[in-house]
Write an enzyme that holds these catalytic residues in place. Structure first.
Site, PDB file in Angstrom:
ATOM      1  CE  LYS A 115      78.592 -12.184  77.560  1.00  0.00           C
ATOM      2  NZ  LYS A 115      78.858 -10.968  76.783  1.00  0.00           N
ATOM      3  CE1 TYR A 124      51.156 -14.214  98.489  1.00  0.00           C
ATOM      4  CE2 TYR A 124      52.512 -15.049  96.694  1.00  0.00           C
ATOM      5  CZ  TYR A 124      52.242 -14.937  98.046  1.00  0.00           C
ATOM      6  OH  TYR A 124      53.058 -15.551  98.950  1.00  0.00           O
TER       7      TYR A 124
HETATM    8  C1  LIG Z   1      79.052 -11.352  75.351  1.00  0.00           C
HETATM    9  C2  LIG Z   1      80.062 -10.887  74.426  1.00  0.00           C
HETATM   10  C3  LIG Z   1      80.232 -11.529  73.197  1.00  0.00           C
HETATM   11  C4  LIG Z   1      79.338 -12.652  72.719  1.00  0.00           C
HETATM   12  O1  LIG Z   1      78.151 -12.143  72.210  1.00  0.00           O
HETATM   13  P1  LIG Z   1      77.029 -13.083  71.592  1.00  0.00           P
HETATM   14  O2  LIG Z   1      76.151 -12.147  70.869  1.00  0.00           O
HETATM   15  O3  LIG Z   1      76.369 -13.759  72.732  1.00  0.00           O
HETATM   16  O4  LIG Z   1      77.704 -14.049  70.698  1.00  0.00           O
HETATM   17  C5  LIG Z   1      81.265 -11.093  72.380  1.00  0.00           C
HETATM   18  N1  LIG Z   1      82.072 -10.071  72.758  1.00  0.00           N
HETATM   19  C6  LIG Z   1      81.934  -9.436  73.930  1.00  0.00           C
HETATM   20  C7  LIG Z   1      82.855  -8.318  74.277  1.00  0.00           C
HETATM   21  C8  LIG Z   1      80.922  -9.807  74.804  1.00  0.00           C
HETATM   22  O5  LIG Z   1      80.768  -9.165  75.955  1.00  0.00           O
END
Ligand SMILES: *Cc1c(COP(=O)(O)O)cnc(C)c1O
Length: 406
Positions: free
Chosen positions: A35, A272
């Site tokens: 993702k 700044y």
């Molecule tokens: C992002 C996510 C994961 C992965 O989590 P990590 O801790 O990055 O391995 C697993 N399950 C769901 C539902 C997620 O949203």
């Protein structure tokens, strides 16, 4: 030619994947969570490299992310974790994405949309015989998922939706990265209780999955059919206290070049609000990177106890007197160099002292993966070879994606 770029070592990602599968319980598989553009590393490149390495399942948050992976040739299972809207379903079904379901009404609606599509052979003659979905159970994240009060209604809705097939059932841990295990144990107990209740009601999903990276490391007995791994694949541990259970490599290096260099006298004000004043004769170098690129941004920090709280208070207190604790540092020829003054929108100043350096020298910069601007070119390498460079013009995939393969 961009003067700020990110190098991504696909071998390191594949190596991390192999470390994960070495520690899987028999029968469990790794679902690579790619993702948010694979946490900023590039979903397409990461998924391709992992699929070549044998990974069979991927997860994203949104339908559009899943469609891009399919268009780019990913053949494995693609699960959409987040909530989706009806308008997206026909495309998701055609691309054989598996959807997460966490509301009753969506079951009936999905069944109807599938029936309409199946009746229209022009829409997609090879359409899968059923839509595969994963049920999400709410066990303590307080976000999405079916509640325990909905089990009976859920079973009825599914019984009436002949085109919707439950491939999986899952939940997500809220505190797996924290040392206190009680909350996760409670969530897992609720998960088992709810799945057992559904089984009594005749709902028997093919797969169960609960573990993210942290739970995967801490609870091997919970691996079930899939573990959903993101953080470990990109070479990080999900929190402190995980020791060195796996041998992970960091695939990510962000770099920038010195685009301006000047020797200045003691007492020169920088940036700044002039929050920095040089203390001696020194050289100031300018890097073409700033907060618009994600540099110097950190997520809102919630103290995890009194020690943390005191650290935050102290840091802010001494800043009143011009002392900046925890200021970003970059690396020039293997030496750590301080960022001075406020980080600008697209420019940052570093105080390099009287160290030997020239215009165009490379500097390694700490840039958070998930907030690194997608417009910064990613350069991919594998087996020691530069593979491709991706430059995103508008920050949108894939229409504006440019590939240049060498
Ligand atoms: C992002 C996510 C994961 C992965 O989590 P990590 O801790 O990055 O391995 C697993 N399950 C769901 C539902 C997620 O949203």
């Amino acid at each position: 030619m961009s003067e700020t770029w990110i190098e991504v070592d696909l071998d390191a990602i594949v190596g991390n994947y192999q470390e994960v599968i070495k520690h899987l319980c028999p029968g469990a598989r790794c679902m690579a969570v790619v993702k948010a553009d694979a946490y900023g590393l590039g979903a397409i490149e990461v998924a391709r490299a992992l699929e070549r390495a044998g990974c069979e399942a991927f997860a994203v948050t949104r339908v559009e992310e899943g469609l891009i992976l399919r268009e780019q040739g990913i053949r494995g299972l693609i699960l959409v974790l987040g909530p989706t809207s009806k308008e997206e379903w026909p495309k998701a079904i055609s691309a054989e994405l598996q959807l997460t379901i966490s509301s009753l009404s969506s079951i009936t609606e999905l069944d109807e949309i599938y029936s309409e599509m199946a009746l229209n052979p022009e829409l997609n003659p090879e359409i899968q015989r059923q839509v595969l979905v994963h049920l999400k159970l709410e066990t303590g994240m307080g976000r999405t998922g079916f509640q325990h009060t909905e089990m009976e209604a859920l079973a009825i809705a599914l019984a009436n939706a002949s085109h919707v097939q439950v491939a999986g059932i899952y939940t997500h841990f809220a505190r797996a990265a924290q040392r206190d295990r009680r909350y996760s144990l409670g969530q897992y107990e609720r998960f088992l209780f709810l799945t057992a209740r559904l089984e009594e009601l005749g709902i028997c999903p093919t797969w169960k999955h609960v573990c993210n990276s942290a739970a995967f490391l801490d609870y091997p007995q919970w691996h079930h059919d899939f573990v959903r791994i993101g953080t470990l694949l990109i070479g990080h541990y999900p929190g402190q206290g995980f020791g060195q259970k796996l041998t992970l490599r960091d695939p990510w290096v962000a770099k920038s070049r010195i685009v301006h260099l000047r020797t200045v006298p003691k007492g020169t004000d920088v940036g700044y609000q002039s929050i920095y004043r040089t203390k001696t004769l020194t050289q100031l170098a300018v890097l073409p990177v700033g907060y618009a690129d994600g540099f110097g941004l950190a997520p809102h920090f919630v103290p995890q106890g009194w020690v943390d709280f005191l650290k935050i208070v102290t840091k802010n207190f001494v800043a009143l007197f011009g002392i900046f604790l925890g200021q970003e540092r970059v690396e020039l020829k293997g030496r750590r160099v301080r960022v001075v003054g406020k980080i600008g929108m697209q420019l940052t100043v570093i105080d390099v002292g009287m160290q030997d350096c020239v215009l165009g020298d490379e500097v390694r910069i700490p840039l958070r993966r998930t907030v690194a601007n997608p417009r910064i070119p990613r350069r991919y390498s594998q087996a020691g070879q530069m593979l491709s460079e991706r430059t995103m013009k508008e920050g949108v995939l894939p229409a504006n994606t440019e590939y240049s393969f060498q």
